[in-house]
Motif scaffolding. Structure first.
Motif, PDB file in Angstrom:
ATOM      1  N   GLY A  11       0.810  -1.210   0.000  1.00 53.19           N
ATOM      2  CA  GLY A  11       0.000   0.000   0.000  1.00 53.19           C
ATOM      3  C   GLY A  11       0.839   1.253   0.000  1.00 53.19           C
ATOM      4  N   GLY A  12       1.834   1.310   0.906  1.00 49.37           N
ATOM      5  CA  GLY A  12       2.685   2.486   0.981  1.00 49.37           C
ATOM      6  C   GLY A  12       3.521   2.684  -0.269  1.00 49.37           C
ATOM      7  N   LEU A  13       4.094   1.604  -0.796  1.00 45.64           N
ATOM      8  CA  LEU A  13       4.925   1.708  -1.997  1.00 45.64           C
ATOM      9  C   LEU A  13       4.096   2.109  -3.216  1.00 45.64           C
ATOM     10  CD1 LEU A  13       7.170  -1.456  -1.531  1.00 45.64           C
ATOM     11  CD2 LEU A  13       7.886   0.933  -1.282  1.00 45.64           C
ATOM     12  N   TYR A  14       2.913   1.536  -3.342  1.00 45.96           N
ATOM     13  CA  TYR A  14       2.076   1.849  -4.507  1.00 45.96           C
ATOM     14  C   TYR A  14       1.635   3.303  -4.466  1.00 45.96           C
ATOM     15  CZ  TYR A  14      -1.494   1.167  -8.133  1.00 45.96           C
ATOM     16  OH  TYR A  14      -2.240   1.233  -9.276  1.00 45.96           O
ATOM     17  N   PHE A  15       1.282   3.806  -3.272  1.00 46.92           N
ATOM     18  CA  PHE A  15       0.936   5.222  -3.178  1.00 46.92           C
ATOM     19  C   PHE A  15       2.124   6.085  -3.590  1.00 46.92           C
ATOM     20  CE2 PHE A  15       1.605   9.088  -0.752  1.00 46.92           C
ATOM     21  CZ  PHE A  15       0.569   9.856  -1.273  1.00 46.92           C
ATOM     22  N   ALA A  16       3.305   5.770  -3.061  1.00 43.61           N
ATOM     23  CA  ALA A  16       4.482   6.577  -3.372  1.00 43.61           C
ATOM     24  C   ALA A  16       4.753   6.601  -4.872  1.00 43.61           C
ATOM     25  CB  ALA A  16       5.692   6.032  -2.617  1.00 43.61           C
ATOM     26  N   ALA A  17       4.644   5.443  -5.515  1.00 43.35           N
ATOM     27  CA  ALA A  17       4.889   5.372  -6.959  1.00 43.35           C
ATOM     28  C   ALA A  17       3.857   6.186  -7.737  1.00 43.35           C
ATOM     29  CB  ALA A  17       4.869   3.924  -7.413  1.00 43.35           C
ATOM     30  N   LEU A  18       2.582   6.063  -7.387  1.00 42.73           N
ATOM     31  CA  LEU A  18       1.540   6.802  -8.109  1.00 42.73           C
ATOM     32  C   LEU A  18       1.670   8.307  -7.887  1.00 42.73           C
ATOM     33  CD1 LEU A  18      -1.613   4.579  -7.455  1.00 42.73           C
ATOM     34  CD2 LEU A  18      -0.292   4.745  -9.566  1.00 42.73           C
ATOM     35  N   ALA A  19       1.910   8.710  -6.635  1.00 45.07           N
ATOM     36  CA  ALA A  19       2.027  10.138  -6.344  1.00 45.07           C
ATOM     37  C   ALA A  19       3.239  10.736  -7.048  1.00 45.07           C
ATOM     38  CB  ALA A  19       2.112  10.343  -4.833  1.00 45.07           C
ATOM     39  N   VAL A 271      -1.963  14.228   8.609  1.00 45.02           N
ATOM     40  CA  VAL A 271      -1.679  12.792   8.740  1.00 45.02           C
ATOM     41  C   VAL A 271      -2.910  12.013   8.290  1.00 45.02           C
ATOM     42  CG1 VAL A 271      -1.064  10.927  10.325  1.00 45.02           C
ATOM     43  CG2 VAL A 271      -0.137  13.233  10.680  1.00 45.02           C
ATOM     44  N   VAL A 272      -2.705  11.025   7.432  1.00 43.60           N
ATOM     45  CA  VAL A 272      -3.827  10.244   6.916  1.00 43.60           C
ATOM     46  C   VAL A 272      -3.494   8.750   7.004  1.00 43.60           C
ATOM     47  CG1 VAL A 272      -3.008  10.302   4.509  1.00 43.60           C
ATOM     48  CG2 VAL A 272      -5.458  10.001   4.989  1.00 43.60           C
ATOM     49  N   LEU A 273      -4.502   7.950   7.320  1.00 46.53           N
ATOM     50  CA  LEU A 273      -4.336   6.492   7.427  1.00 46.53           C
ATOM     51  C   LEU A 273      -4.623   5.832   6.090  1.00 46.53           C
ATOM     52  CD1 LEU A 273      -6.236   5.854  10.793  1.00 46.53           C
ATOM     53  CD2 LEU A 273      -3.791   6.286  10.461  1.00 46.53           C
ATOM     54  N   LEU A 274      -3.908   4.738   5.813  1.00 43.20           N
ATOM     55  CA  LEU A 274      -4.077   4.006   4.562  1.00 43.20           C
ATOM     56  C   LEU A 274      -3.958   2.514   4.846  1.00 43.20           C
ATOM     57  CD1 LEU A 274      -2.539   4.915   1.129  1.00 43.20           C
ATOM     58  CD2 LEU A 274      -2.223   2.614   2.015  1.00 43.20           C
ATOM     59  N   GLY A 275      -4.777   1.710   4.200  1.00 47.14           N
ATOM     60  CA  GLY A 275      -4.694   0.261   4.327  1.00 47.14           C
ATOM     61  C   GLY A 275      -5.097  -0.225   5.710  1.00 47.14           C
ATOM     62  N   ASP A 276      -4.386  -1.236   6.223  1.00 54.15           N
ATOM     63  CA  ASP A 276      -4.751  -1.866   7.489  1.00 54.15           C
ATOM     64  C   ASP A 276      -4.734  -0.897   8.665  1.00 54.15           C
ATOM     65  OD1 ASP A 276      -5.113  -4.263   6.247  1.00 54.15           O
ATOM     66  OD2 ASP A 276      -3.350  -5.257   7.085  1.00 54.15           O
ATOM     67  N   GLY A 286     -11.429 -11.515   0.822  1.00 58.85           N
ATOM     68  CA  GLY A 286     -10.523 -10.786  -0.055  1.00 58.85           C
ATOM     69  C   GLY A 286      -9.227 -10.457   0.644  1.00 58.85           C
ATOM     70  N   SER A 287      -8.479  -9.591   0.030  1.00 52.99           N
ATOM     71  CA  SER A 287      -7.119  -9.307   0.457  1.00 52.99           C
ATOM     72  C   SER A 287      -7.016  -7.899   1.023  1.00 52.99           C
ATOM     73  CB  SER A 287      -6.190  -9.450  -0.750  1.00 52.99           C
ATOM     74  OG  SER A 287      -4.965  -8.813  -0.519  1.00 52.99           O
ATOM     75  N   GLY A 288      -6.345  -7.779   2.178  1.00 55.81           N
ATOM     76  CA  GLY A 288      -6.046  -6.453   2.704  1.00 55.81           C
ATOM     77  C   GLY A 288      -5.131  -5.687   1.786  1.00 55.81           C
ATOM     78  N   THR A 289      -4.254  -6.403   1.072  1.00 54.74           N
ATOM     79  CA  THR A 289      -3.372  -5.747   0.103  1.00 54.74           C
ATOM     80  C   THR A 289      -4.189  -5.091  -0.998  1.00 54.74           C
ATOM     81  OG1 THR A 289      -1.609  -7.321   0.579  1.00 54.74           O
ATOM     82  CG2 THR A 289      -1.500  -6.141  -1.517  1.00 54.74           C
ATOM     83  N   LYS A 290      -5.217  -5.778  -1.467  1.00 53.52           N
ATOM     84  CA  LYS A 290      -6.100  -5.213  -2.493  1.00 53.52           C
ATOM     85  C   LYS A 290      -6.721  -3.903  -2.012  1.00 53.52           C
ATOM     86  CE  LYS A 290     -10.802  -6.212  -4.154  1.00 53.52           C
ATOM     87  NZ  LYS A 290     -11.379  -5.073  -3.443  1.00 53.52           N
ATOM     88  N   LEU A 291      -7.264  -3.910  -0.788  1.00 51.76           N
ATOM     89  CA  LEU A 291      -7.885  -2.693  -0.265  1.00 51.76           C
ATOM     90  C   LEU A 291      -6.859  -1.576  -0.104  1.00 51.76           C
ATOM     91  CD1 LEU A 291     -10.302  -4.084   2.489  1.00 51.76           C
ATOM     92  CD2 LEU A 291     -10.932  -3.062   0.300  1.00 51.76           C
ATOM     93  N   ALA A 292      -5.660  -1.917   0.363  1.00 55.59           N
ATOM     94  CA  ALA A 292      -4.621  -0.910   0.559  1.00 55.59           C
ATOM     95  C   ALA A 292      -4.222  -0.277  -0.770  1.00 55.59           C
ATOM     96  CB  ALA A 292      -3.418  -1.531   1.249  1.00 55.59           C
TER      97      ALA A 292
END
Length: 773
Positions: A11-19, A271-276, A286-292
């Motif tokens: 979740g954190g890596l995918y956000f960083a890459a997209l941003a 500060v914002v929460l993401l994923g789990d 389903g997958s927590g990774t998917k939601l994140a």
């Protein structure tokens, strides 16, 4: 813009890459406490919907992921020596560590700074030094804990024990294994994620876990990264038949309980929460990774679409919260199903498989029929008729179908006398095709009416008016076979104010601040009430009703005796559940003695008070069992309306789990009610064995011919849903604009239909690894 990301998971890596991709000038730093090459976890599963989003958002990431996907469309249910296969679902899975490598490379290519093996500074420091802090630090989030007063987390630790493992047995499909043993039941959620391994999650109820001997094996603290090897070996032994000589492979694997994470807010300042850190959903759907990763996509997009961080974070939460809460509702239903799997292990394998597949209420009878008609045909092998149109014997009545029009409060009576509106309402509902129509909230005495507009059945005039309605309903062409019932009640502390004094109740507790304080019922009052109910039942019989329902729910008088929130008595009619049941059982037994056995006697209860200190599930089961032993033919299972400060969890068919609980714990027939509005839901509830009948209320107010229209939509024209002869010409949907248009062929060669059954066959090249079964 300076952005700090706590947590280098997907979740954190995918956000960083997209941003970084959207805003190359931003400076994005990710802190990841683990080393870059540390391997944790096993496979993750993605839906086609999520993959479409990834493909659009970052084609490079999607291409790298899709090159290594394990793909299949089947779900196998292994239970009681049989395997039942449902096709047409569509899954794609990937090794979680390989996914992290893909995202790590993408971040590196885009210039994101990732600090591996480094604990993030305290979130307060990051918040002061950066424009945005994204807390993707997992279920035990330190950022969430630091600002708990703002996020207001709710951590709901559940009852079952489970353990994440993998196996070198490569399953061909998503596989549910349910094994019955002398200690109870043990279940497995398994799926392939590459050509060599499958995820293998073992789950077991707490009591069964102890009886199986796992408690003794797990009775010590395990170091971080250490696995409970003894428990893994015992799992291998118990599940050897399904491993087929293969081994279970741990990775920091030990028994844990699932924690559902909810937060009242997902943001505090910048500060914002993401994923789990923000939310979790049980692994069974389903997958927590998917939601994140979905969170990451939405957050990156909102930051790009809005002019400042504050508005972007608000937009992100507003967009994602409804999606997540919908997922969590389905996950909660699935989680609770597996926690209580022992209720269903007496079912035959086909019904059990259907029950399992529809456990979350997202997958339904019709949905499965469209995906794989062969599966639903096999489950329906006992009858080709849709489940809702199968007859059911309710006490002395044979109902032609499983649809009930529940009691509806119309508030149109004058001095308790039902009038023309009641006649039209009940007659129209009877013409609509339901098996049983119930007249609602009819008082057994003048003091028992909830409002001045409520009907009664305590005078000759009332009886005559009701007889006129019953005769009309039973005597109209097209209404033959419709059973008509009436609900009897005393509203107790919810009764309207009367000149002759305050209402009576189990205890002198007002409904709310604006309501009068009732007086506590005396023994003399109770004797009078028993006589009132008996006389009203006798009048209902003479008036021609086929069924009688006693209202023991919704905060009315009998409900007031049953709930510990409203019964504070210190005599023999209060205290324990047996004491609180004493007077309601006296009334029921007296009514049963005069109500003909050739008719049906129902009792409606509120199985949950939706308030702290209210009825427990064990209480609801105990009440239902006692009512059945006293003569009730079925329990109409509602919830709530017992106290004004209730907090119900509304949602589609949200009360059905209580009907399911009572039916499968007691074998007493139940009616499920509450936001059931589609024939698909009715079919699903009946076929899965969650209830015997379904009360469809608001949908039938919207469309009084709901049952007949449901029959037409399913091409059913049998005796369970007869159209009145005068209306038969309207039994088909009338043509509308362009409905008569037939589309021309515009493809030179048609695409072949996708096979229903796809299995994962890793021995083939990746491009052809999903093959027709």
């Amino acid at each position: 813009m300076r952005v700090a990301v706590i947590g280098g998971g997907p979740g954190g890596l995918y956000f960083a890459a997209l941003a970084q991709q959207l805003s190359p000038e931003w400076r994005i730093t990710v802190w990841e406490r683990n080393a870059r090459d540390d391997a944790f976890g096993f496979g993750v599963v993605f839906s086609d919907e999520t993959l479409d989003g990834i493909a659009q958002a970052d084609p490079a990431v999607f291409a790298a992921m899709s090159a290594e996907f394990a793909r299949w469309s089947d779900i196998d249910v292994r239970y009681d020596g049989e395997v039942h296969v449902s096709g047409g679902h569509g899954f794609a899975a990937l090794d979680r560590n390989r996914l992290r490598e893909i995202l790590q490379k993408r971040c590196a290519d885009l210039g994101v700074e990732v600090r591996y093996g480094t604990q993030a500074p305290p979130v307060e420091e990051l918040s002061a030094a950066y424009d945005l802090v994204v807390a993707a630090d997992g279920i035990r989030s330190t950022a969430r804990e630091a600002y708990a007063a703002s996020f207001r987390p709710d951590l709901d630790e559940r009852h079952c024990r489970y353990m994440w493992l993998s196996t070198d047995r490569v399953f061909e499909a998503f596989t549910f294994i349910v094994e019955k043993r002398d200690f109870g039941s043990i279940q497995v959620h398994a799926y392939p994620y590459d050509g060599e391994r499958s995820t293998f999650i073992v789950e077991i109820a707490e009591d069964d876990w102890r009886r199986a001997g796992f408690e003794a094996l797990a009775d010590r603290e395990f170091a971080r990264g250490e696995s409970d090897e003894a428990s893994v070996r015992l799992c291998e032994e118990i599940l050897a038949e399904h491993l087929d000589g293969h081994r279970l492979i741990p990775n920091a694997s030990k028994w844990i309980r699932f924690t559902t994470v909810r937060n009242a807010s997902w943001r505090h300042g910048n500060v914002v929460l993401l994923g789990d850190a923000a939310h979790t959903a049980h692994f069974s759907i389903g997958s927590g990774t998917k939601l994140a990763m979905e969170d990451a996509l939405a957050l990156a997009a909102c930051l790009h679409e809005h002019p400042d961080v504050t508005s972007a974070l608000a937009a992100y939460e507003n967009e994602r919260r409804p999606v997540v809460e919908s997922t969590q509702r389905a996950a909660q239903a699935s989680l609770e199903w597996f926690e209580n799997i022992g209720r269903y292990t007496a079912q035959e394998p086909p019904q059990f498989a259907f029950n399992l597949l529809t456990r979350s209420r997202r997958v339904t009878y019709d949905n499965l029929r469209v995906r794989d008609e062969g599966f639903t045909t096999a489950v329906n092998s006992s009858s080709p008729v849709p489940p809702m149109f199968r007859p059911f014997r309710l006490g002395g009545l044979l109902l032609r179908n499983r649809v009930v029009v529940p009691p509806t409060a119309l508030y149109t009576a004058r001095e308790g006398v039902p009038g023309d509106f009641d006649l039209v309402h009940l007659s129209t509902q009877a013409l609509g095709g339901s098996g049983l129509v119930l007249a609602g909230m009819t008082a057994v005495s003048a003091a028992g009416r909830a409002t001045a507009g409520c009907p009664g059945l305590y005078t000759d005039e009332h009886e005559s008016a009701w007889r006129h309605i019953a005769d009309f309903v039973h005597g109209r062409p097209g209404q033959d076979g419709t059973c008509l019932g009436i609900q009897l009640t005393h509203a107790g502390r919810r009764a309207a104010a009367h000149a002759d004094g305050p209402p009576i109740a189990a205890s002198p507790l007002a409904w709310d601040d604006r309501s009068p304080v009732p007086r506590e019922a005396t023994r003399a009052d109770m004797d009078t009430l028993v006589r009132d109910f008996v006389r009203a039942a006798q009048r209902a019989d003479r008036a021609g009703f086929d069924a009688l329902e006693l209202q023991y729910g919704h905060g009315h008088l009998m409900s007031g005796f049953l709930s510990p929130l409203t019964n504070r008595r210190t005599d023999e009619y209060g205290g324990s559940l047996a004491g609180r049941l004493r007077f309601p059982l006296e009334v029921l037994r007296a009514v049963r003695a005069v109500w003909p056995f050739g008719k049906a006697l129902l009792v409606r209860i509120s199985a949950a008070d939706w308030a702290q200190g209210g009825l427990s599930e064990a209480d609801a089961v105990g009440i239902a069992r006692a009512l059945a032993e006293a003569g009730a033919d079925a329990i109409d299972v509602s919830t709530g309306e017992v106290v004004a400060h209730e907090r119900p969890r509304y949602g589609r068919s949200y009360q059905t789990p209580y009907a399911d609980l009572i039916r499968n714990a007691t074998d007493v027939p139940t009616i499920a009610v509450g936001a059931i509005s589609t024939y698909d839901d009715v079919n699903s509830i009946i076929l899965a064995g969650r209830a015997d009948l379904c009360g469809v209320g608001r949908a039938q107010l919207h469309d009084p011919l709901w049952t007949l229209h449901a029959a037409a939509a399913q091409d059913y024209s049998g005796p369970a849903a007869p159209w009145p002869a005068s209306w038969r010409a309207g039994s088909g949907r009338p043509p509308g604009a362009r409905t008569d248009r037939i589309a021309p062929r515009l493809q030179l060669l048609r695409e072949p239909s996708a096979p229903v059954h796809l299995r994962w066959v890793p021995s083939l090249p990746a491009t052809a690894a999903a093959s027709a079964r």
